[in-house]
Scaffold this motif. Structure first.
Motif, PDB file in Angstrom:
ATOM      1  N   ASN A 152     -67.398   4.638 -52.139  1.00 56.62           N
ATOM      2  CA  ASN A 152     -66.600   4.759 -53.358  1.00 56.62           C
ATOM      3  C   ASN A 152     -65.659   5.953 -53.332  1.00 56.62           C
ATOM      4  OD1 ASN A 152     -67.969   2.525 -54.317  1.00 56.62           O
ATOM      5  ND2 ASN A 152     -69.280   3.681 -55.708  1.00 56.62           N
ATOM      6  N   SER A 153     -65.976   6.934 -52.513  1.00 55.85           N
ATOM      7  CA  SER A 153     -65.157   8.146 -52.459  1.00 55.85           C
ATOM      8  C   SER A 153     -63.847   7.945 -51.696  1.00 55.85           C
ATOM      9  CB  SER A 153     -65.945   9.287 -51.807  1.00 55.85           C
ATOM     10  OG  SER A 153     -66.046   9.090 -50.414  1.00 55.85           O
ATOM     11  N   GLY A 154     -63.705   6.790 -51.050  1.00 53.73           N
ATOM     12  CA  GLY A 154     -62.497   6.529 -50.272  1.00 53.73           C
ATOM     13  C   GLY A 154     -62.576   7.073 -48.860  1.00 53.73           C
ATOM     14  N   LEU A 155     -63.745   7.459 -48.467  1.00 53.49           N
ATOM     15  CA  LEU A 155     -63.966   7.990 -47.128  1.00 53.49           C
ATOM     16  C   LEU A 155     -63.589   6.945 -46.084  1.00 53.49           C
ATOM     17  CD1 LEU A 155     -65.285  10.476 -45.707  1.00 53.49           C
ATOM     18  CD2 LEU A 155     -67.431   9.237 -45.841  1.00 53.49           C
ATOM     19  N   LYS A 156     -62.865   7.387 -45.056  1.00 56.88           N
ATOM     20  CA  LYS A 156     -62.470   6.455 -43.998  1.00 56.88           C
ATOM     21  C   LYS A 156     -63.565   6.259 -42.966  1.00 56.88           C
ATOM     22  CE  LYS A 156     -57.585   7.060 -44.435  1.00 56.88           C
ATOM     23  NZ  LYS A 156     -56.309   7.086 -43.836  1.00 56.88           N
ATOM     24  N   ARG A 157     -64.258   7.354 -42.601  1.00 51.66           N
ATOM     25  CA  ARG A 157     -65.270   7.234 -41.560  1.00 51.66           C
ATOM     26  C   ARG A 157     -66.416   8.196 -41.821  1.00 51.66           C
ATOM     27  NH1 ARG A 157     -64.468   7.790 -34.999  1.00 51.66           N
ATOM     28  NH2 ARG A 157     -64.470  10.007 -35.436  1.00 51.66           N
ATOM     29  N   ILE A 158     -67.608   7.668 -41.680  1.00 57.77           N
ATOM     30  CA  ILE A 158     -68.820   8.481 -41.744  1.00 57.77           C
ATOM     31  C   ILE A 158     -69.455   8.434 -40.363  1.00 57.77           C
ATOM     32  CG2 ILE A 158     -70.236   6.566 -42.611  1.00 57.77           C
ATOM     33  CD1 ILE A 158     -71.772   8.675 -44.291  1.00 57.77           C
ATOM     34  N   VAL A 159     -69.860   9.602 -39.877  1.00 54.01           N
ATOM     35  CA  VAL A 159     -70.422   9.716 -38.532  1.00 54.01           C
ATOM     36  C   VAL A 159     -71.861  10.192 -38.654  1.00 54.01           C
ATOM     37  CG1 VAL A 159     -70.217  10.818 -36.275  1.00 54.01           C
ATOM     38  CG2 VAL A 159     -68.153  10.296 -37.596  1.00 54.01           C
ATOM     39  N   PHE A 160     -72.773   9.410 -38.080  1.00 54.06           N
ATOM     40  CA  PHE A 160     -74.180   9.771 -38.020  1.00 54.06           C
ATOM     41  C   PHE A 160     -74.484  10.191 -36.592  1.00 54.06           C
ATOM     42  CE2 PHE A 160     -73.906   6.768 -41.503  1.00 54.06           C
ATOM     43  CZ  PHE A 160     -74.702   7.347 -42.478  1.00 54.06           C
ATOM     44  N   VAL A 161     -75.222  11.303 -36.440  1.00 50.69           N
ATOM     45  CA  VAL A 161     -75.535  11.806 -35.107  1.00 50.69           C
ATOM     46  C   VAL A 161     -77.025  12.074 -34.987  1.00 50.69           C
ATOM     47  CG1 VAL A 161     -75.076  13.563 -33.362  1.00 50.69           C
ATOM     48  CG2 VAL A 161     -73.292  12.953 -34.988  1.00 50.69           C
ATOM     49  N   SER A 162     -77.638  11.469 -33.972  1.00 55.43           N
ATOM     50  CA  SER A 162     -78.996  11.827 -33.560  1.00 55.43           C
ATOM     51  C   SER A 162     -78.845  12.879 -32.479  1.00 55.43           C
ATOM     52  CB  SER A 162     -79.720  10.619 -32.956  1.00 55.43           C
ATOM     53  OG  SER A 162     -79.863   9.602 -33.888  1.00 55.43           O
ATOM     54  N   GLY A 163     -79.482  14.008 -32.641  1.00 55.35           N
ATOM     55  CA  GLY A 163     -79.300  15.104 -31.710  1.00 55.35           C
ATOM     56  C   GLY A 163     -80.061  14.950 -30.415  1.00 55.35           C
ATOM     57  N   GLY A 164     -79.830  15.893 -29.552  1.00 59.35           N
ATOM     58  CA  GLY A 164     -80.532  15.951 -28.279  1.00 59.35           C
ATOM     59  C   GLY A 164     -81.952  16.464 -28.481  1.00 59.35           C
TER      60      GLY A 164
END
Length: 156
Positions: free
Chosen positions: A94-106
Motif C-alpha cells: 500500500n505504501s507504493g514500494l517498488k521492491r522489497i528485498v528479503f535476505v537470509s544471512g550467512g
C-alpha cells in the motif's frame, strides 16, 4: 511490488530444493519474485568471522537499490505471526514500494553496514535452522501471507 530474495548457497538437499521451487512457482501467481543466490566465499577458512561477514555484506549490498526496502531475516529480529506478516506485506504494498528485498544471512550473521542499511529485521523462529531450511520456511511463509491476503483457504 516486486520481491527479491537473497540467500547464501543453493539448497543441496533435494527435498529442500524441490520445496523451494514449489513455493517459487506458487508465489509467481501472486507477485513478481526473483532470487539471487550468493555462492559460498572462496578460501573462507583463511578469513576471520568478521572478514567473512564483511565480504558477504559487500555482495548483499551490491544487489540493493537506494529505493529498496531491506528486510533481514535475523535471529534477533522481530517475530510476527503469519497473519501479522501478511499485514506487514500489505502495508508495504500500500505504501507504493517498488521492491522489497528479503535476505537470509550467512553463517555468522550480517556485517555492521548491512544492519545499518536494513529497514527491519524479522526472525523466523527462536530456534536455529540450517540456511537451507530457512529458505524453505521463509518461502512457505511468504506464500502463506499471499493466500491470507487473497482470502484463500491455505491458512486456517
Amino acid at each position: 511490488m516486486e520481491v527479491l530474495y537473497i540467500a547464501f548457497a543453493n539448497p543441496d538437499d533435494k527435498y529442500i530444493e524441490e520445496g523451494c521451487q514449489k513455493y517459487f512457482k506458487r508465489l509467481s501467481h501472486y507477485i513478481k519474485i526473483s532470487q539471487n543466490i550468493i555462492p559460498p566465499l572462496k578460501n573462507s577458512k583463511s578469513l576471520t568471522f568478521e572478514q567473512q561477514k564483511n565480504k558477504e555484506g559487500e555482495k548483499i549490498l551490491s544487489y540493493i537499490l537506494p529505493s529498496d526496502y531491506l528486510v533481514l531475516l535475523d535471529e534477533k529480529g522481530k517475530m510476527l505471526s503469519s497473519e501479522q506478516f501478511s499485514t506487514f506485506l500489505q502495508q508495504q504494498m500500500n505504501s507504493g514500494l517498488k521492491r522489497i528485498v528479503f535476505v537470509s544471512g550467512g553463517p555468522y550473521g550480517f556485517c555492521k553496514e548491512v544492519y545499518e542499511r536494513a529497514n527491519i529485521k524479522l526472525s523466523i523462529s527462536l530456534m536455529t535452522f540450517t540456511h537451507q531450511m530457512v529458505q524453505l520456511f521463509f518461502l512457505e511463509q511468504l506464500y502463506r501471507a499471499m493466500t491470507i491476503l487473497k482470502g484463500e483457504p491455505y491458512h486456517h
